[in-house]
Design an enzyme around this catalytic site. Structure first.
Site, PDB file in Angstrom:
ATOM      1  N   SER A 173     -11.760  -6.407   5.515  1.00 14.79           N
ATOM      2  CA  SER A 173     -12.772  -5.781   4.693  1.00 14.79           C
ATOM      3  C   SER A 173     -13.158  -6.813   3.658  1.00 14.79           C
ATOM      4  O   SER A 173     -12.282  -7.368   3.006  1.00 14.79           O
ATOM      5  CB  SER A 173     -12.143  -4.566   4.015  1.00 14.79           C
ATOM      6  OG  SER A 173     -12.947  -3.469   4.178  1.00 14.79           O
ATOM      7  N   ARG A 219      -1.642  -6.675  11.872  1.00 12.29           N
ATOM      8  CA  ARG A 219      -2.695  -6.033  12.655  1.00 12.29           C
ATOM      9  C   ARG A 219      -3.369  -7.020  13.588  1.00 12.29           C
ATOM     10  O   ARG A 219      -3.661  -6.691  14.743  1.00 12.29           O
ATOM     11  CB  ARG A 219      -3.754  -5.430  11.725  1.00 12.29           C
ATOM     12  CG  ARG A 219      -3.512  -3.991  11.462  1.00 12.29           C
ATOM     13  CD  ARG A 219      -4.739  -3.362  10.845  1.00 12.29           C
ATOM     14  NE  ARG A 219      -4.316  -2.178  10.099  1.00 12.29           N
ATOM     15  CZ  ARG A 219      -5.150  -1.432   9.394  1.00 12.29           C
ATOM     16  NH1 ARG A 219      -6.421  -1.750   9.321  1.00 12.29           N
ATOM     17  NH2 ARG A 219      -4.702  -0.382   8.750  1.00 12.29           N
ATOM     18  N   ARG A 249      -0.891   2.109  12.723  1.00 12.97           N
ATOM     19  CA  ARG A 249      -1.424   0.865  12.184  1.00 12.97           C
ATOM     20  C   ARG A 249      -1.253   0.692  10.680  1.00 12.97           C
ATOM     21  O   ARG A 249      -1.837  -0.186  10.078  1.00 12.97           O
ATOM     22  CB  ARG A 249      -2.889   0.722  12.564  1.00 12.97           C
ATOM     23  CG  ARG A 249      -3.762   1.847  12.047  1.00 12.97           C
ATOM     24  CD  ARG A 249      -5.181   1.531  12.396  1.00 12.97           C
ATOM     25  NE  ARG A 249      -6.093   2.379  11.642  1.00 12.97           N
ATOM     26  CZ  ARG A 249      -7.370   2.092  11.472  1.00 12.97           C
ATOM     27  NH1 ARG A 249      -7.862   0.986  11.957  1.00 12.97           N
ATOM     28  NH2 ARG A 249      -8.147   2.905  10.803  1.00 12.97           N
ATOM     29  N   HIS A 250      -0.485   1.577  10.055  1.00 10.22           N
ATOM     30  CA  HIS A 250      -0.272   1.434   8.615  1.00 10.22           C
ATOM     31  C   HIS A 250       1.163   1.038   8.301  1.00 10.22           C
ATOM     32  O   HIS A 250       2.106   1.606   8.833  1.00 10.22           O
ATOM     33  CB  HIS A 250      -0.592   2.743   7.900  1.00 10.22           C
ATOM     34  CG  HIS A 250      -2.053   3.008   7.790  1.00 10.22           C
ATOM     35  ND1 HIS A 250      -2.732   3.765   8.705  1.00 10.22           N
ATOM     36  CD2 HIS A 250      -2.961   2.592   6.876  1.00 10.22           C
ATOM     37  CE1 HIS A 250      -4.017   3.814   8.362  1.00 10.22           C
ATOM     38  NE2 HIS A 250      -4.184   3.106   7.255  1.00 10.22           N
ATOM     39  N   ARG A 303       0.862  -1.193   0.000  1.00 15.16           N
ATOM     40  CA  ARG A 303       0.000   0.000   0.000  1.00 15.16           C
ATOM     41  C   ARG A 303       0.894   1.237   0.000  1.00 15.16           C
ATOM     42  O   ARG A 303       1.682   1.422   0.925  1.00 15.16           O
ATOM     43  CB  ARG A 303      -0.893   0.042   1.242  1.00 15.16           C
ATOM     44  CG  ARG A 303      -1.866  -1.113   1.374  1.00 15.16           C
ATOM     45  CD  ARG A 303      -3.105  -0.917   0.498  1.00 15.16           C
ATOM     46  NE  ARG A 303      -3.740  -2.206   0.225  1.00 15.16           N
ATOM     47  CZ  ARG A 303      -4.733  -2.721   0.928  1.00 15.16           C
ATOM     48  NH1 ARG A 303      -5.228  -2.057   1.932  1.00 15.16           N
ATOM     49  NH2 ARG A 303      -5.257  -3.890   0.611  1.00 15.16           N
ATOM     50  N   GLU A 352     -10.335  -1.934  12.447  1.00 14.14           N
ATOM     51  CA  GLU A 352     -10.699  -2.781  11.326  1.00 14.14           C
ATOM     52  C   GLU A 352      -9.552  -3.733  10.998  1.00 14.14           C
ATOM     53  O   GLU A 352      -8.402  -3.317  10.886  1.00 14.14           O
ATOM     54  CB  GLU A 352     -11.016  -1.883  10.124  1.00 14.14           C
ATOM     55  CG  GLU A 352     -11.478  -2.605   8.896  1.00 14.14           C
ATOM     56  CD  GLU A 352     -10.483  -2.506   7.747  1.00 14.14           C
ATOM     57  OE1 GLU A 352     -10.089  -3.556   7.234  1.00 14.14           O
ATOM     58  OE2 GLU A 352     -10.098  -1.379   7.390  1.00 14.14           O
ATOM     59  N   GLU A 356       0.292   4.192   0.708  1.00  8.55           N
ATOM     60  CA  GLU A 356      -0.316   5.295   1.447  1.00  8.55           C
ATOM     61  C   GLU A 356       0.763   6.009   2.237  1.00  8.55           C
ATOM     62  O   GLU A 356       1.467   5.382   3.011  1.00  8.55           O
ATOM     63  CB  GLU A 356      -1.342   4.752   2.435  1.00  8.55           C
ATOM     64  CG  GLU A 356      -2.699   4.537   1.837  1.00  8.55           C
ATOM     65  CD  GLU A 356      -3.591   3.787   2.803  1.00  8.55           C
ATOM     66  OE1 GLU A 356      -4.431   4.435   3.441  1.00  8.55           O
ATOM     67  OE2 GLU A 356      -3.445   2.571   2.925  1.00  8.55           O
TER      68      GLU A 356
END
Lengths: 223, 531
Positions: free
Chosen positions: B457, B505, B311-312, B303, B454, B305
């Site tokens: 998903s 996670r 948490r990333h 990812r 979360e 991001e």
């Protein structure tokens, strides 16, 4: 066959409809299955669209199969929670005292099977408007849980005598109408195994209770 | 020192500088001389010592292990050192955790992974004075081979994992010597937060730990975390395999982004460019269309991001599931939640030691869950949040703070750290999400949460090529780029659904840790590419 008159309105009883399932959560210890609540559950199912679910909390390692199926078979629509008026979520958990949680923001958890039974019963029928009669019902509920379920042999015998004389005056404990008093006393008499030693009026009343189908789920667990 | 004339500011400066340099040189020369002297002295001492050392074959620095011999020697594991082994002579390979010399004896704590044992070298008929001195001088973290007698102890040794025995060393050889200065001390790295401050002791901050990850990974806490993580993978595989799933491997270099192009890494691919997979999504689905029925995949996910949060990560391990179902996508939810519950139960029942070890440094409440897993609908969540005073539109996505608040509300009412939220608004989900047949605003999609965060998903996917095309156009996706994906549904595709979990996670939230880097062995984030 609805045995209660009048139709309580959930919005007035439980507060404004927020467009979602109103879920009643009950934490019960599998060592002491709450028979009265099972009877009340069965009565609630007759009155409302109730989504019934049984869970096992991670604090409990295993639960006998009859406790997992004590709320009856799964409703055919149970995949769509929004189609129900009321949720009845029974969680088998390692709790010292049975507790009920409903609106966690506005209500503290309710402790004790008797108190939860009172709450559930009010969803079915209003308490008698006569304060004497209402107090009488409450009195019998206390007697059932404190003196029958938790009492000594002597206390139990005394309660059975009192039951017998009360039932000599009418078909049900609080007079002409079936009430929470009958449910609580029946379950506690059966749970303590004192039915066989009871006098005639009590025997007759036990039979009348059992004629109501709603006592079925509790009877299954008594076996 | 000589006096010098001062001519100008710059010259003065130069002089000053050269003066400084001179001084420095002198000092260094002195230092070197001292050092040489010391070494000479030491060597002399050593020599004289060697001459009358009766135990000189019992310790030392043997030649580097280059596999020149194959010794028939059984090495006992530290964790197996129990009173049953008392009075036996054993060999052992371990690290020197700490050493403490006291006159004629030297106490060592020998460590192997998360286990340790006390050892003792004492002057006597087995060990000489020189041998004790040698043992005391072994640097921390060196690896040693030790021959020793196991002895029961009167009083439990509280500081070691093997509390009932100690080792009386008869031989000790250094197999690999550690440099004397360690970038961080292991004791400092396992100290619970806050405890160091009170006693004025050092704690190690996270960046220092991660910069020296190899050493940090030796701590009991790290050992426990990554053993538990391995357990999660194992339980995931075992449970799904038992359910009839097939493990698949999918490419990570892909031609089109699966979940929106914004957070995707571009790599140059010969004369064009390619992307690093954000999830094995499309490939899992193609396997379903290829009749694999139930598949799962464990592998890296990327990812891009640029978010530096607790948490990333930019690369993590994805545990992905995809399965065909018969009539309702809740079959998929049930399958996934049951897998998660089996993992939680497996950890609760088989990894108690590891959980306790991590708890010592990072205290947290035990992880609670329900069986079967609690499933709430999005509208219920909205009602709960609104009751708590949150203003939110019907089709708004859950913000991270609301997610956490909802987690707290659910925990308060149901006392579970794990639940499913079903029926998300269609607008906030990717194009391949199946719309709800009864209410086009909603979708057959779900998220799963652990401790209010979360972790998964998922959704029922659109398995109809025409509807898929419509949904892709609605999301303004270039059809050319996803042609092969859409084409895979043209020749008969079963209804299916799935989801993906981040391994790091799950471990972080199960253990109640606060940063995902703690559960990633070599974390990758926007600011960290090494080690």
């Amino acid at each position: 066959c609805d045995i209660f008159k009048g139709s309580p309105n959930l919005d007035t009883l439980l507060g404004k409809d927020l467009g979602a399932l109103r879920d009643i959560v009950i934490n019960a210890n599998p060592a002491q299955p709450p028979l009265t609540l099972l009877v009340l559950h069965s009565l609630l199912c007759q009155r409302y669209r109730v989504l019934s679910t049984v869970h096992v909390h991670s604090s409990v390692s295993s639960v006998p199969p009859q406790l997992l199926s004590c709320l009856g078979p799964k409703h055919a629509d149970s995949y769509a929670r929004h189609m129900f008026q009321l949720g009845f979520t029974l969680i088998w958990k390692d709790v010292p005292k049975l507790e009920m949680k409903f609106s966690v923001r506005n209500m503290c958890p309710i402790e004790g099977e008797a108190n939860v039974a009172r709450f559930l019963f009010k969803l079915l029928a209003p308490y008698p408007s006569d304060p004497v009669l209402a107090t009488l019902v409450d009195g019998w509920v206390d007697t059932a849980f404190f003196q029958l379920a938790d009492g000594s042999t002597k206390e139990r015998a005394a309660v059975l005598r009192a039951l017998n004389s009360a039932l000599g005056r009418g078909p049900w404990l609080s007079g002409p109408e079936f009430s929470l008093a009958d449910i609580a006393c029946y379950c506690c008499v059966m749970q303590t195994g004192s039915a066989s030693s009871a006098a005639t009026n009590v025997q007759r009343w036990i039979k009348s209770c059992e004629n109501l189908v709603h006592f079925g789920p509790a009877k299954v667990l008594l076996k | 020192m000589t006096k010098e004339e001062v001519n100008g500011a710059t010259e003065e400066e130069q002089h000053a500088q050269s003066k400084k340099a001179l001084k420095k040189q002198q000092k260094e020369a002195e230092k070197a001389a001292k050092k040489a002297e010391k070494q000479a002295k030491l060597a002399a001492e050593q020599q004289s010592a060697d001459e009358d050392d009766f135990a000189k074959d019992r310790y030392g620095l043997p030649a580097m292990v280059q596999s020149q011999e194959k010794l028939d020697r059984a090495l006992v594991r530290v964790q197996d050192l129990t009173p049953e082994k008392a009075d036996q002579l054993i060999w052992l390979r371990a690290r020197v955790h700490t050493s403490r010399a006291k006159g004629k004896q030297c106490f060592l704590v020998l460590r192997q992974q998360q286990f340790n044992v006390q050892a003792l070298v004492a002057v006597g008929d087995r060990a000489s004075k020189q041998m004790v001195k040698f043992a005391a001088n072994i640097t921390k973290e060196s690896i040693v081979d030790v021959e020793a007698v196991v002895r029961k102890v009167e009083q439990k040794i509280e500081s070691c994992s093997q509390q009932d025995v100690e080792l009386h060393i008869e031989r000790i050889f250094v197999i690999s010597q550690a440099e004397p200065r360690l970038p961080l001390q292991l004791e400092d790295a396992v100290r619970p937060d806050g405890e160091g401050e009170e006693e004025g002791r050092a704690t190690v901050n996270q960046d220092t730990r991660l910069d020296n990850r190899v050493i940090d990974l030796r701590t009991t806490t790290s050992q426990a975390i990554f053993r538990l993580q391995s357990g999660v993978c194992q339980l995931f595989r075992d449970t799904l395999t038992k359910k009839g799933f097939v493990e698949i491997q999918t490419p990570k270099i892909i031609s089109a982004a699966s979940e929106g192009g914004a957070n995707v890494f571009t790599v140059s691919y010969f004369k064009s460019s390619a992307y690093l997979a954000q999830s094995p999504q499309l490939y899992k689905q193609m396997c379903i269309c290829a009749d694999f029925d139930k598949v799962f995949c464990v592998g890296p996910v990327f990812r891009a991001e640029d978010s530096n949060t607790h948490r990333h990560l930019t690369e993590f391990v994805g545990l992905d599931i995809e399965m065909a179902f018969n009539y309702h996508y809740h079959e998929v939810i049930d399958s996934i939640t049951d897998t998660m519950v089996q993992i939680f139960k497996g950890l609760r029942d088989n990894f108690q030691t590891e959980i306790q070890t991590v708890n010592k440094q990072f205290p947290s409440e035990p992880f609670k869950f329900l069986e079967p897993t609690l499933r709430l609908e999005y509208t219920e969540a909205l009602a709960m949040l609104r009751e708590a005073g949150v203003e939110m539109g019907d089709e708004d996505d859950l913000s991270t703070p609301n997610e956490k608040l909802l987690g707290r509300l659910v925990k308060e009412k149901y006392d579970t750290d794990f639940y499913v939220l079903d029926k998300y608004p269609l607008a906030v989900r990717p194009f391949y999400t199946m719309p709800d047949p009864n209410n086009p605003k909603y979708s057959n999609s779900y998220d799963m949460f652990m401790r209010g965060e979360e972790i998964l998903s998922g959704a029922q996917r659109v398995h109809d090529a025409q509807l898929l095309t419509e949904r892709a156009l609605h999301h303004q996706i270039d059809l050319e780029k996803i042609k092969s994906y859409i084409d895979s549904f043209r020749y008969g595709a079963p209804p299916h659904g799935g989801g993906g979990i981040g391994l790091e996670r799950v471990c972080m939230l199960y253990l109640g840790l606060h940063n995902v880097r703690q559960t990633s062995m070599f974390p990758r984030d926007p600011k960290r590419l090494t080690p």
